[in-house]
Each structure stands twice: as C-alpha cells, then as structure tokens.
Design an enzyme around this catalytic site. Structure first.
Site, PDB file in Angstrom:
ATOM      1  N   LYS A   1       1.669  50.692  29.671  1.00 16.06           N
ATOM      2  CA  LYS A   1       0.901  51.221  28.538  1.00 16.06           C
ATOM      3  C   LYS A   1      -0.594  51.060  28.808  1.00 16.06           C
ATOM      4  CE  LYS A   1       4.543  52.132  25.966  1.00 16.06           C
ATOM      5  NZ  LYS A   1       5.442  52.436  27.057  1.00 16.06           N
ATOM      6  N   ASP A   2      -1.387  51.851  28.078  1.00 21.16           N
ATOM      7  CA  ASP A   2      -2.837  51.868  28.254  1.00 21.16           C
ATOM      8  C   ASP A   2      -3.455  50.482  28.109  1.00 21.16           C
ATOM      9  OD1 ASP A   2      -1.847  54.451  26.910  1.00 21.16           O
ATOM     10  OD2 ASP A   2      -3.758  55.069  27.768  1.00 21.16           O
ATOM     11  N   ARG A   3      -4.575  50.305  28.789  1.00 23.91           N
ATOM     12  CA  ARG A   3      -5.322  49.061  28.644  1.00 23.91           C
ATOM     13  C   ARG A   3      -6.166  49.080  27.377  1.00 23.91           C
ATOM     14  NH1 ARG A   3      -7.321  44.818  31.617  1.00 23.91           N
ATOM     15  NH2 ARG A   3      -9.291  43.971  30.860  1.00 23.91           N
TER      16      ARG A   3
END
Length: 634
Positions: A250-252
């Site tokens: 998942k995105d940072r």
C-alpha cells in the site's frame, strides 16, 4: 488513542497534478536552494510515459491539491470475499474447541490399511520404480551400506508435500523424510527423529486447536509503506520478515488498512506490540489455516480529500463525477510506476531488454537534475573518480540499487562487469525495471487505441477475456509482478477472444484488453498491432520476441483492461478555514467515537471528499486525473 500527528509540509505542484512534499522543519539553506532550483521539465511528465488521452475530454475538470496531508488519502483493502478491511477491535480470539494432547502411541499409525502391493504401486507412481525398489531395500535391511535414499529433484511444492504425506501415512513409525533443495531424503527413524516428530505433532495440535498456524490481523498504518512496516514488526519480535505475508503493498503517503498473516506468532504477542508502535496499530486477530499470498485481494477502497478546490460552481464537479461513473477512465499505469526522477525506470528496463548491461548500470548511477544533495554528491563522485569504495560511503543506504552495484565493484574490482553488478540488485527491483518498460509500451498503445478508435465501444480485432474467472487474475497481475513474481511459463494461461463483427454487440468497452508485450500473448488483429511493432522497433525490440537468456527478463506478458470504472462512488463538498483540519475519519477515529467532520458554510476554502473502490490493478491517481484534468507545462 489518536492518529499520528502530521508535520507541517511545503507543497510544490508538479506537472502530474500531485504535490511533492518537502519537510520545512530543520531544512538546510543548501537544500532550500536545491528545491527552489528544480525545473518542471527536469521531472518525468505524463506524456513521457504514454499518458496522453482522456475518456471524456469535453467535460471540464478543476484545480485542487491531492495529498496535502497524508490523511487526505486513505486506502482500505478489499479482500477476496469483497469485504472492505477495517480496524474495528483489539480482541484476542477465543479457542472454541480445545483438543487434548495426542496419545504418543497414535502418532505414526497409518490412516488406512491397504495391502503392501497397493502401497508399493502408490510409491512407484510418486517416485518411480528405481527409487521405490531402493526404499524397499532400505526397509528390509538387506543392504548394510544403504542408510538413506534420495529422491530425484522435485520442483513442484505440492508434489513434495504429497510425497511427505505418503510416507507419514504408510511408514510414519519406520521412515523419516526431510527435504533439501527439492530432494527428499528418506531414512530409517531413530529415537531422535521419532522424538522430534512427536514434538512437531504436538505443536501442530496446539495451532490446530486455535484454528490454524497463521495469525491473521489487520494492519493500520500512517505514512509508511507496507514493506517498511513489516520489517519494523519483524525486528520488534525478532523474526524474519518472511514470517509475515500480505496480499499487496500500500501507498506510503497515506493512511492504509490491510490484512496480514503471521506464521506461528500468537495474537497476544502481536497485540503487545501496539504500545511500542508509532503511526501503526494491529487488531482484528484471528487464526487461519493458510497464509495470504500476493494477489489475494479484489481491490482497494479509497477515501480521497482534494483541498483548495478552485471551481466556478458545484455543478462542474457534479458533471465530472457523473462522467466518471458512466464513461469511466483510461486505465493507465500511474506515474508511480515509473519513478520520480528525470531518468524513468523504463529507460533502465529498455536497456536490459536490449541486453545492454553497461547502459542499464550507467542509467542507475548517473547524476540527475532535482536529486537530493547527498545523492548528487555521491553520483558525481562516482562519475568523476570511479572510486567504488568512496562512492559507497557517500550513498545513503536507502539507495539500494546503487549501493548493491558499488558493493560488487568494490569487492571484485571488476568495474566492467556490468552484468555481474546488476545481478546483485534485489530481484524485485530488477523485475521492476522491465515491468516499467512493459507499462510504458502499454500506456502508449492504449493512448493510440483511444485516439484512433475512441473509448465508447469495441472494434473488430479488439481482444476480450474468454474466461470470466480470469478477470480477477488480470486485475491482480500487476500487483503480483511488482512484488517478486517472475514472468514464467508456470503462470495460469489467460485465454482471449479476438472480436469479429458479429461479436461487437455482446461486449462493451469495459471488456476490452490490451496485452503487455510478451512471448505468450495474442496481439489485437487490427492496426493496433502495427503500432506495437513500430513503437518497439524504435527501441530495437520486437513485441513477438520477448524471450531472453536471463529468465527474469524473459517476459511472457499479460493483459490489462483498457478502461476502468469506480464502484461504491460517493462525494461531499466541504467548506473549511483551517488547512490542518482533518476532513475524514480514520479507523482509529471511529474506534475513538469521533464525530464526522462538518462543513463550515462561510469558510474561504473548498474541499472535495470522494469515496470509491477500484480493482487491484487500477490507480486512484489515474482516476483523479480524469476527474480533475490537470494540464502539463511544456
């Protein structure tokens, strides 16, 4: 319990429409000068990676800022049961059906009594006649020099499991099996191996009583990528990172929620970590029999807040969202697929597919405009001096590809062995480069497909997926490829249909797929295939010849839908004054009983909060591009 506080950040809007975040706290004068000197044309642009067209160009967009705060971008995984994953509790699962410890005498008793001849025939089917005869000699003790028998190398994990189970069922009290590099060693039991086996069986029974040997939990994280979070957890409990598995990264710069499984780690142990975690929480524990694997998800649900919206009236937003719901968006690979520097990852991938190792290494190592100051110094030192040891000291450790290359050069002294140096880069990064090239080609081709044929209906020669069960496979294909899976002949074959005139009324534009270049894909039977050839021939590559001597770069290809469409879409306009106020509730906020943020009618700022779900392979930023229609500077 409250969400992690965000630090103030300065926003620089790039041509892609997303701001770059620069920490303004403790920033040096030098780095201030570097930031102020970054030119827009030094950064990779959408059109550089084939992102050109819109699904519905006449519908106007609007200005706004995406990801001003990481809490403006929330992602919740959608599992294979189509449930949106949320952090809702911190309860320890109860053992519903505890079992007694097994009777030692019961261990190793065959499950089913069958004749010796039937056992031998089953063994022969598994191992072949020669190996089976050797095992019979081992059992009889006729050959004093025979203390064990090795099977042939077996690469199939399921086959190895079946062999182990066969010996456990029929010779559990006599023969011991252990595997090493695909070879199974069969030997007579000793007192020690019997004791070890009983111990393992008792441990297995304990996990079976809990419900399975994997503790599944929900990972809530803020402003951290998944791999960073997993590595941190593994260090805390002193286990290898491979103890944990998950369906996707998942995105940072976001708040994300996803499922994770931990092999033979108790829920109590994981729950105890929460007191030491910052920007992370673990909960919703349960025991399961199988681990998650990459691709075990249906998609992601997004709650995105666009701040400082500049628009004439609300009707513009309403029409843009109506268009998104009806016409969808072109399913481009997003900018994050190609890196953030002026040297995109697909340039390295192109060099690799050309077998130009020197060019690939030089592209990774060379200076680039807009780089961080410490990166610039390290790169410049390498270019000017070719001193691997000194450059290695100068590069930050997070520059994984660069430090691996330099470490190889420093250890071997072979500065011209570019292939050897590149091979030391972790496999997931090596694959990322060639997949980025495939993605660049796909983006460029889909732009041409939309320009030539539009995006309202299929045309003769287009491709669609034959098997509905394969739709989920292509939806998660890119996610799996990004996370260490090789393009190989072992992948499930996806069958496609080439549309004829009589087929057109049976399919919509949302059924149409285009191939990523590879040796096992079918290309469209129309002028689009010619565009594949023309584009790749410019790079001295052939879309039909994608096998390479290096297996990782031998690309079988896959398919991707040309159009995406959101589901579960809803939206709300907010008026606000405080730029730091949160305009959506996180899972932690809901657990704390916080109230929904309210719009303040007389406030000067406008924000749009939009909720939607996408398949695993689609990019939220690409959807937002269609909605907002940002313009790029020349």
């Amino acid at each position: 319990m409250t969400s992690h506080e965000e630090q103030p950040a300065k926003k620089i809007r790039l041509n892609s429409g997303e701001p770059v975040v620069i920490d303004t706290k403790n920033r040096s004068e030098d780095s201030e000068k570097i930031a102020s000197n970054i030119e827009v044309n030094q950064m990779i642009r959408e059109r550089d990676v084939g992102i050109i067209e819109y699904a519905n160009p006449p519908i106007p967009g609007f200005l706004g800022v995406i990801k001003q705060r990481f809490s403006d971008f929330m992602v919740n995984e959608i599992d294979n049961s189509r449930n949106i994953v949320h952090l809702t509790n911190f309860n320890i699962p109860k053992v519903e059906n505890p079992v007694d410890k097994p009777d030692v005498q019961d261990i190793g008793i065959p499950k089913e009594k069958i004749s010796d001849e039937q056992v031998f025939q089953e063994m022969k089917a598994l191992l072949g006649e020669e190996i089976s005869n050797q095992i019979q000699s081992l059992l009889s003790g006729q050959d004093e020099n025979l203390s064990f028998v090795n099977t042939k190398v077996e690469k199939d994990k399921n086959k190895r499991k079946a062999i182990h189970q066969f010996f456990k069922d029929h010779f559990g009290d006599k023969l011991n099996t252990e595997a090493n590099d695909g070879v199974i060693k069969v030997s007579m039991h000793t007192d020690k191996t019997r004791k070890d086996r009983r111990s393992r069986q008792q441990k297995n029974d304990i996990w079976d009583a809990l419900g399975g040997s994997y503790c599944q939990f929900t990972l809530y994280k803020e402003n951290k990528d998944t791999i960073e979070a997993i590595n941190f957890l593994s260090k805390l409990i002193k286990v290898h990172a491979k103890t944990f598995s998950y369906a996707g990264t998942k995105d940072r710069r976001a708040i994300t929620v996803q499922k994770v499984t931990a092999n033979r780690i108790k829920a109590e142990r994981l729950l105890g970590l929460n007191s030491n975690l910052k920007g992370m929480k673990l909960g919703n524990f349960e025991y399961v029999k199988t681990p998650l694997k990459l691709g075990d998800l249906r998609g992601n649900h997004f709650v995105t807040t666009i701040r400082n919206v500049q628009v004439e009236n609300e009707e513009v937003i309403s029409k843009a969202i109506d268009s998104l719901q009806s016409r969808g968006f072109i399913n481009y690979y997003g900018m994050q697929r190609f890196g953030s520097s002026s040297i995109p990852t697909f340039h390295v991938g192109r060099a690799l597919l050309q077998n130009n190792w020197e060019e690939a290494v030089n592209l990774i190592m060379k200076p680039r405009p807009g780089d961080r100051q410490d990166h610039q110094i390290a790169r410049q030192h390498w270019i000017e001096n070719h001193d691997a040891k000194k450059a290695l000291e100068l590069f930050p450790k997070q520059c994984i590809a660069e430090t691996q290359i330099l470490n190889y050069f420093a250890k071997t002294g072979q500065l011209n062995d570019y292939a050897g140096a590149f091979a030391t880069i972790p496999r997931n990064l090596r694959l990322m480069y060639v997949h980025a090239y495939q993605s660049y080609i796909w983006n460029s081709i889909v732009s041409e497909r939309i320009r030539v044929h539009g995006c309202q209906a299929p045309v003769v020669g287009d491709l669609v997926i034959k098997d509905e069960d394969s739709i989920a496979d292509i939806d998660s294909e890119d996610l799996v490829d990004d996370n260490f899976t090789v393009n190989s002949d072992d992948k499930k074959e996806i069958k496609v249909k080439v549309l004829a005139e009589e087929d057109l009324n049976n399919y919509s534009i949302f059924d149409v797929v285009l191939p990523l270049p590879g040796y096992s894909v079918i290309y469209p039977n129309n002028n689009i295939f010619e565009i594949y050839k023309e584009l790749m021939w410019k790079d001295h590559l052939d879309p039909r010849e994608m096998r390479r001597n290096v297996k990782d770069f031998s690309l079988s290809g896959s398919y991707r839908k040309i159009m995406g469409k959101p589901s579960d879409l809803s939206w709300k306009i907010f008026k606000y004054d405080d730029q730091n106020i949160s305009l959506s509730l996180t899972d932690l906020d809901l657990l704390d009983g916080k109230s929904e943020p309210e719009s303040l009618p007389n406030s000067k700022n406008t924000a749009l909060r939009i909720n939607f779900s996408l398949s695993a392979s689609s990019y939220a930023t690409v959807l937002l591009r269609e909605l907002m229609k940002p313009t790029e500077k020349e």
